[in-house]
Design a protein around this motif. Sequence first.
Motif, PDB file in Angstrom:
ATOM      1  N   HIS A   1     108.620  45.816  -6.807  1.00 18.30           N
ATOM      2  CA  HIS A   1     109.838  44.437  -6.329  1.00 18.30           C
ATOM      3  C   HIS A   1     109.271  43.982  -7.842  1.00 18.30           C
ATOM      4  CE1 HIS A   1     113.038  42.362  -5.013  1.00 18.30           C
ATOM      5  NE2 HIS A   1     112.263  41.061  -5.773  1.00 18.30           N
TER       6      HIS A   1
ATOM      7  N   THR B   1     110.775  41.363 -12.134  1.00 16.91           N
ATOM      8  CA  THR B   1     111.761  39.843 -12.095  1.00 16.91           C
ATOM      9  C   THR B   1     112.972  41.145 -12.790  1.00 16.91           C
ATOM     10  OG1 THR B   1     110.814  40.038 -14.022  1.00 16.91           O
ATOM     11  CG2 THR B   1     110.157  38.473 -12.607  1.00 16.91           C
TER      12      THR B   1
ATOM     13  N   HIS C   1     114.455  45.931  -8.301  1.00 20.42           N
ATOM     14  CA  HIS C   1     114.346  45.997  -6.572  1.00 20.42           C
ATOM     15  C   HIS C   1     113.405  47.580  -6.386  1.00 20.42           C
ATOM     16  CE1 HIS C   1     114.152  47.280  -2.689  1.00 20.42           C
ATOM     17  NE2 HIS C   1     113.916  45.701  -2.576  1.00 20.42           N
ATOM     18  N   GLU C   2     112.515  47.708  -6.026  1.00 18.28           N
ATOM     19  CA  GLU C   2     111.979  48.432  -5.669  1.00 18.28           C
ATOM     20  C   GLU C   2     112.834  49.822  -5.207  1.00 18.28           C
ATOM     21  OE1 GLU C   2     109.909  48.727  -2.345  1.00 18.28           O
ATOM     22  OE2 GLU C   2     108.470  47.345  -2.153  1.00 18.28           O
TER      23      GLU C   2
ATOM     24  N   VAL D   1     106.930  40.047  -8.945  1.00 11.42           N
ATOM     25  CA  VAL D   1     107.468  39.167  -7.729  1.00 11.42           C
ATOM     26  C   VAL D   1     107.576  39.629  -6.100  1.00 11.42           C
ATOM     27  CG1 VAL D   1     109.047  38.030  -8.755  1.00 11.42           C
ATOM     28  CG2 VAL D   1     110.109  39.943  -7.607  1.00 11.42           C
ATOM     29  N   PRO D   2     106.829  38.847  -5.064  1.00 14.97           N
ATOM     30  CA  PRO D   2     106.314  39.274  -4.066  1.00 14.97           C
ATOM     31  C   PRO D   2     107.806  39.267  -3.720  1.00 14.97           C
ATOM     32  CG  PRO D   2     105.819  36.987  -4.517  1.00 14.97           C
ATOM     33  CD  PRO D   2     106.540  37.403  -5.785  1.00 14.97           C
TER      34      PRO D   2
END
Lengths: 162, 201
Positions: A88, A90, A93-94, A119-120
């Motif tokens: 994931h 900037t 999404h994964e 990013v987390p």
Amino acid sequence: MPENLFNRRSFLTIGGASVATVGSGLLVPARAKGLDPTPTMRGGANNYRPGAPVVSRIGGGGFWMTGTVRRAGDGAPLGGQRIQIWAHTTEGHERDKRSHGATLTDASGEFRLEMPQIVPAFGQAHGHLAYDSGDFETVFLRPVMRSSKDTSLRVHFVLKPA
Amino acid sequence: MSLTGKIVFWSALCAVLMGTFYEAATSSLLAWRQPVYIVAGFAGIAAMVFLLCQPLLIKGYVPDLPNAQARKIHRWFGGGLVVAIVLHVAGLWVTSPPDVVDALLFRSPTPFSVWGVLAMWAVFAAACVAVLRRRIGPRLWRVLHMILVTIVVGGSVVHAMRIEGSMGMTSKVILCGLVLGALIKTLVDFRGWRVMPRRRP
């Protein structure tokens, strides 16, 4: 001949000796000498998309995923191995196709792929890496970044011949 | 409660709620999240806010609110808590199904999801116990509800504190501290541990 084979003293002696044997690792089966293969991590295969293309960079870059690939046992570097990477970031999404890419290791078993900043997601800044080419046993890794501010992550594979 | 007390209560509560949602709403992570993921995160925050309100209501700490009224709101907020958790899990499921399946099956790599799932089941159980309280009997239901909400609060606080995500760190520490404080106060005051009636001498 004593009536009871086990009295309190022999029980404690045998029990203590057993605990000491197991605790000291004497009962661990003989291991192939040298490097153990990297086990697949829990959740490593989540949102995996098989067959990600080899790319020079994922998206706009800015973050470096680097690492090594070696053979179990003798630790010999493995060149030309395809490592798939997704996270994931900037830029997506994964699950998004654009978040996935692959790279090949060089002759010294090193790989480097530039990708967007991780990013987390789901509570942790983490990446996903896979070896899934068949010559060696498949391994899925899910390393967690020490800090979500990090701009690189280094990951090591030790592969066991399939 | 004195006028000063009332002013302090309401301004503190408003400050906590506004600070919590303000810090979450201005998080830089939002730019990289899909709407459904953002909704899931805010549903989780709403659930934590409900956890603060519930003991305040049932212990009669809300100024100028008659007990009967407070109990009614406690029941509504309990329903709201269940809905918030369902939204939280559903939104995460849509965002990344395999991660949520791992969490629900207690095989997730993340150390906080097990606490969240534990708290979720405890919330559902606490709500079921509340709905069935007339059948269960007043003594047993109070003890069961108290034990279950203790698991809910403990699990939720650990879950939230170990996550880097929806909530800002400052407001998370404050909100979790208050939720924990309210639980401890309720536990200390709780007098319903004796499930069986006292035998007469």
